[in-house]
Design a protein around this motif. Sequence first.
Motif, short mmCIF file in Angstrom:
data_model
loop_
_atom_site.label_atom_id
_atom_site.label_comp_id
_atom_site.label_asym_id
_atom_site.label_seq_id
_atom_site.Cartn_x
_atom_site.Cartn_y
_atom_site.Cartn_z
N GLU A 90 0.72 -0.97 0.42
CA GLU A 90 -0.05 0.17 0.25
C GLU A 90 0.85 1.05 0.50
O GLU A 90 0.49 2.31 -0.17
N ASP A 91 2.39 1.54 1.06
CA ASP A 91 2.66 2.68 0.58
C ASP A 91 3.28 2.62 -0.39
O ASP A 91 4.02 3.98 -0.86
N ASN A 92 3.54 2.17 -1.68
CA ASN A 92 4.12 1.78 -2.67
C ASN A 92 3.24 2.57 -3.88
O ASN A 92 3.92 3.02 -4.59
N TYR A 93 1.82 2.41 -3.82
CA TYR A 93 0.84 3.04 -3.98
C TYR A 93 0.96 4.62 -3.89
O TYR A 93 1.09 5.27 -3.29
N THR A 94 0.78 5.26 -5.84
CA THR A 94 0.70 6.67 -6.22
C THR A 94 -0.68 6.49 -6.16
O THR A 94 -1.58 6.01 -6.10
N HIS A 95 -1.26 7.75 -5.93
CA HIS A 95 -2.83 8.27 -6.51
C HIS A 95 -2.37 9.51 -6.96
O HIS A 95 -1.64 9.89 -7.72
N VAL A 96 -3.31 8.91 -8.30
CA VAL A 96 -3.44 9.44 -9.93
C VAL A 96 -5.05 9.99 -9.60
O VAL A 96 -6.12 9.29 -9.60
N THR A 97 -4.86 11.32 -10.16
CA THR A 97 -6.42 12.07 -10.17
C THR A 97 -6.36 13.50 -11.33
O THR A 97 -5.56 14.07 -11.18
N PHE A 98 -7.02 13.11 -11.95
CA PHE A 98 -7.98 14.14 -12.80
C PHE A 98 -8.89 14.77 -12.99
O PHE A 98 -9.51 14.52 -11.81
N HIS A 99 -8.42 15.90 -12.59
CA HIS A 99 -9.41 17.46 -12.37
C HIS A 99 -9.74 18.05 -13.75
O HIS A 99 -8.47 18.38 -14.22
N LEU A 100 -11.04 17.99 -14.18
CA LEU A 100 -11.88 18.96 -15.83
C LEU A 100 -12.29 20.04 -15.01
O LEU A 100 -13.25 19.89 -14.25
N SER A 101 -12.74 21.38 -15.48
CA SER A 101 -12.90 22.47 -15.45
C SER A 101 -13.19 22.47 -17.23
O SER A 101 -12.45 23.18 -17.76
N ASP A 102 -14.29 23.49 -16.85
CA ASP A 102 -15.11 23.52 -17.76
C ASP A 102 -14.93 25.02 -18.61
O ASP A 102 -14.73 25.91 -17.74
N TYR A 103 -14.25 25.86 -19.59
CA TYR A 103 -13.83 27.19 -19.99
C TYR A 103 -14.25 27.13 -21.19
O TYR A 103 -13.36 27.22 -22.31
N HIS A 104 -15.50 27.59 -21.75
CA HIS A 104 -16.12 28.17 -23.05
C HIS A 104 -16.10 26.77 -23.76
O HIS A 104 -16.49 25.88 -23.12
N ASP A 105 -15.39 26.88 -24.77
CA ASP A 105 -14.87 25.43 -25.45
C ASP A 105 -13.85 24.82 -25.29
O ASP A 105 -13.68 24.78 -26.25
N HIS A 106 -13.46 25.01 -24.58
CA HIS A 106 -12.34 24.21 -23.76
C HIS A 106 -12.03 23.14 -22.30
O HIS A 106 -13.42 23.81 -21.45
N THR A 107 -12.28 22.39 -22.51
CA THR A 107 -11.72 21.90 -21.10
C THR A 107 -10.58 22.15 -20.34
O THR A 107 -9.49 21.91 -21.27
N THR A 108 -10.09 22.02 -19.07
CA THR A 108 -8.63 22.33 -18.31
C THR A 108 -8.65 20.94 -17.86
O THR A 108 -9.58 20.83 -17.32
N LEU A 109 -6.95 20.31 -18.31
CA LEU A 109 -7.32 19.35 -17.41
C LEU A 109 -6.06 18.72 -16.84
O LEU A 109 -4.77 18.87 -16.93
N VAL A 110 -6.17 18.65 -15.96
CA VAL A 110 -4.99 18.87 -14.88
C VAL A 110 -4.95 17.33 -13.86
O VAL A 110 -6.24 16.79 -14.21
N VAL A 111 -3.51 16.83 -14.39
CA VAL A 111 -3.33 15.64 -13.42
C VAL A 111 -2.30 15.77 -12.64
O VAL A 111 -1.16 16.53 -12.81
N THR A 112 -2.16 15.31 -11.16
CA THR A 112 -2.01 15.03 -10.22
C THR A 112 -1.31 13.56 -9.80
O THR A 112 -1.70 12.55 -10.07
N GLN A 113 -0.34 13.20 -9.80
CA GLN A 113 -0.07 11.64 -8.90
C GLN A 113 0.88 12.06 -7.73
O GLN A 113 2.50 12.80 -7.84
N ASP A 114 1.13 11.97 -6.60
CA ASP A 114 1.55 11.87 -5.25
C ASP A 114 2.38 10.37 -5.11
O ASP A 114 2.75 9.94 -5.91
#
Length: 148
Positions: A90-114
């Motif tokens: 368990e301590d060797n697992y990372t967490h990968v998170t994708f956050h999506l946000s909408d702005y007009h006709d674009h999507t900002t995608l933020v990826v984090t890995q801890d």
Amino acid sequence: MNRKQLATTTISIHASPSAVWKALVEPELVKKYFHGTEMRSDFEIGSPITFEGEWQGQHYVDKGEILRIAPERELSYSFWSPLSGTEDFEDNYTHVTFHLSDYHDHTTLVVTQDNLEDDEAVVKAEGNWLNVLHDLKRVVEEERLHVL
């Protein structure tokens, strides 16, 4: 659990959050931008997620568990790869998170890995995610053009 260091990568995609979300959860699209990997999950919290393929001549089955899911907004899962050289603990697992946000006709995608060990691991993870996200952007924007 100490989550150590965090890698963060961001990209703007000329598409709706639903189109970007589809690329994150549909296996045939994931395969197009994520090194040819076969992704499997039912995307329910607590369910497994696996990525199977070949990397530099080595077969792998990476695995994790769905941690959070909010369609078209957030996807988070734990992640461990046998190619990491660490034990399946368990301590060797990372967490990968994708956050999506909408702005007009674009999507900002933020990826984090801890849970990254040091600055070198952060730079490597950010470089890898940047390559993956550029390919994801290409796939999503090509799909969008086919629809228009």
